[in-house]
Design an enzyme around this catalytic site. Structure first.
Site, PDB file in Angstrom:
ATOM      1  N   TYR A 196       0.779  -1.261   0.084  1.00 54.85           N
ATOM      2  CA  TYR A 196      -0.028  -0.008  -0.073  1.00 54.85           C
ATOM      3  C   TYR A 196       0.661   1.275  -0.039  1.00 54.85           C
ATOM      4  CZ  TYR A 196      -4.289   2.828   1.049  1.00 54.85           C
ATOM      5  OH  TYR A 196      -5.240   3.528   1.121  1.00 54.85           O
TER       6      TYR A 196
ATOM      7  N   LYS B 130      -1.273 -12.189   7.597  1.00 48.73           N
ATOM      8  CA  LYS B 130      -1.472 -13.129   6.555  1.00 48.73           C
ATOM      9  C   LYS B 130      -0.222 -14.059   6.381  1.00 48.73           C
ATOM     10  CE  LYS B 130      -4.403 -15.039   3.747  1.00 48.73           C
ATOM     11  NZ  LYS B 130      -5.535 -15.655   4.403  1.00 48.73           N
TER      12      LYS B 130
ATOM     13  N   ASP C 136      -8.024 -12.803   7.762  1.00 48.74           N
ATOM     14  CA  ASP C 136      -9.132 -13.143   7.280  1.00 48.74           C
ATOM     15  C   ASP C 136     -10.177 -13.776   8.319  1.00 48.74           C
ATOM     16  OD1 ASP C 136      -7.388 -15.224   7.027  1.00 48.74           O
ATOM     17  OD2 ASP C 136      -8.493 -16.442   5.667  1.00 48.74           O
TER      18      ASP C 136
ATOM     19  N   ASP D 201      -5.572  -1.038   6.401  1.00 45.65           N
ATOM     20  CA  ASP D 201      -6.520  -0.361   5.779  1.00 45.65           C
ATOM     21  C   ASP D 201      -7.788  -0.839   5.890  1.00 45.65           C
ATOM     22  OD1 ASP D 201      -7.576   1.730   4.440  1.00 45.65           O
ATOM     23  OD2 ASP D 201      -6.858   0.954   2.454  1.00 45.65           O
TER      24      ASP D 201
END
Length: 411
Positions: A159, A226, A277, A301
């Protein structure tokens, strides 16, 4: 220093940093950026509330001397560019500032001012406290269980702006290198982004999160990553987080695994981690289990906005971009140009970012006045249009009238 367009107030002193500590005078000069679109509307309303809270809390002994700094559309009109060097110098000189929303074109045009600001000033921690205020419409049955502070790394990860368009010389060069030198399987003509995550960058973010938990009496810090898929970037974030907690905060922390094996968590911060997730699901089903969250840039984010939706949306979600000392607090939503100048926008996000600013100055009494008065105003169902359409019997008011109602409810 002399500025071209910025005018320092006639009274007040700059905040200083001496011997590794921030020193805040009773009349600090603090920067503000109105912002684009609805920015002027919500900034005027928020300034009225912040000033009233400071005056009420300290009886005139303290006051913020506001200094306007220019970014975005207003800067483009003055300097011919939306991101002038003078603004960056002012943020650095003044130490603490706040800004309204700025417009960022999607898919092209100028680079995000917000991203550039964070990287230029090395504001490596995006801090987003998310909690529910009674009466604010929420999709959850028990939104009062949501009370987290999200620390999102601001300067690395995909990002952070390192990417190359498909077919560009840079993308082709990187594509060929990855394919020929490293044996990577990449489709021809791909757009490419680079995901740098350093031990230094990850640890300083996690360090700030753990310190916050210790100083504010929080119970846990959760590393969200992740790492099950990206083992050498996000997996390293997890590994470095546990290392940091053990090596620098061993007397204050204990891991979730150690607690499961019988160790006591009494008086200590529990360090745990969750796959990104799964974290989204758990913040919906078991939000009370989470307290302070530390996460890389992109995950943060997504997660910040998703958790904000649980307590009323990004319209009331505050945020701050914070380095070692320099801090720029901000509205976390967009500039909503179709509502510009209509005096209808909810000032909540910017307003509570100002609450963060007051706490950062050490002026907690004024910060609590804003929170309490806001809660009373919403409880009385005096709200702007976005909440009014979700509340039965609401008194829908303009942005300026909402500000006046909040000020009237200060004790």
């Amino acid at each position: 220093m002399a500025y071209q367009h910025i005018r320092l107030p006639a009274t007040g002193e700059k905040i200083s940093v001496r011997a590794g500590r921030m020193h805040v005078p009773d009349q600090p000069i603090v920067g503000y950026v109105e912002g684009d679109g609805i920015g002027p509307d919500i900034t005027r309303a928020s300034l009225e509330i912040w000033n009233a809270a400071v005056a009420k809390a300290y009886g005139g002994r303290r006051a913020i001397q506001w200094c306007e700094v220019f970014l975005g559309d207003k800067a483009a009109a003055l300097y011919g560019e939306p991101f002038p060097d003078e603004a960056i110098q002012a943020f650095s000189d003044l130490t603490v500032s706040i800004k309204g929303p700025l417009t960022t074109p999607v898919g092209g045009g100028m680079r995000s001012i917000n991203v550039a600001l964070r990287q230029t000033l090395d504001l490596y921690a995006c801090v987003r406290p998310v909690r529910h205020f009674p009466g604010v419409p929420s999709p959850l049955r028990h939104p009062e269980l949501v009370d987290v502070v999200i620390f999102r790394e601001n300067t690395e990860d995909v990002y952070a702006g390192i990417e190359y368009p498909a077919g560009s010389p840079q993308a082709l060069k990187l594509e060929n290198f990855l394919r020929q030198e490293l044996g990577a399987n990449i489709r021809e003509g791909s757009a490419l982004g680079v995901k740098p995550m350093s031990e230094f960058g990850c640890k300083r973010l996690i360090r700030k999160a753990i310190r916050h938990a210790i100083e504010r009496g929080r119970n846990s810090v959760t590393l969200v990553h992740k790492g099950n898929i990206m083992k050498y970037t996000e997996g390293a974030f997890r590994k470095w987080g546990y290392e940091l907690a053990r090596e620098e905060f061993g007397e204050f922390t204990v891991t979730e695994e150690e607690v499961g094996n019988g160790a006591s968590a009494e008086g200590r911060i529990v360090i745990k981690d969750r796959i990104a997730d799964i974290m989204f699901q758990q913040m919906l089903l078991r939000p009370a289990e989470f307290d302070v969250i530390a996460t890389p840039n992109l995950n943060g984010d997504y997660l910040s906005d998703a958790v904000a939706a649980e307590v009323g949306g990004v319209g009331i979600a505050p945020g701050g971009n914070i380095g070692d000392f320099i801090a720029v607090f901000e509205a976390t939503h967009g500039s909503a140009p179709k509502y510009a100048g209509k005096d209808v926008a909810n000032p909540g996000s910017l307003l509570f970012s100002g609450v963060m600013l007051l706490d950062y100055l050490g002026w907690g009494e004024a910060a609590r006045l804003v929170e309490t008065a806001y809660a009373r105003t919403v409880a009385d169902k005096i709200v702007t249009y976005d909440f009014a359409r979700q509340m039965q019997g609401a008194d829908e008011v303009k942005t300026s009238a909402f500000a006046a109602a909040v000020v009237a409810r200060m004790d």
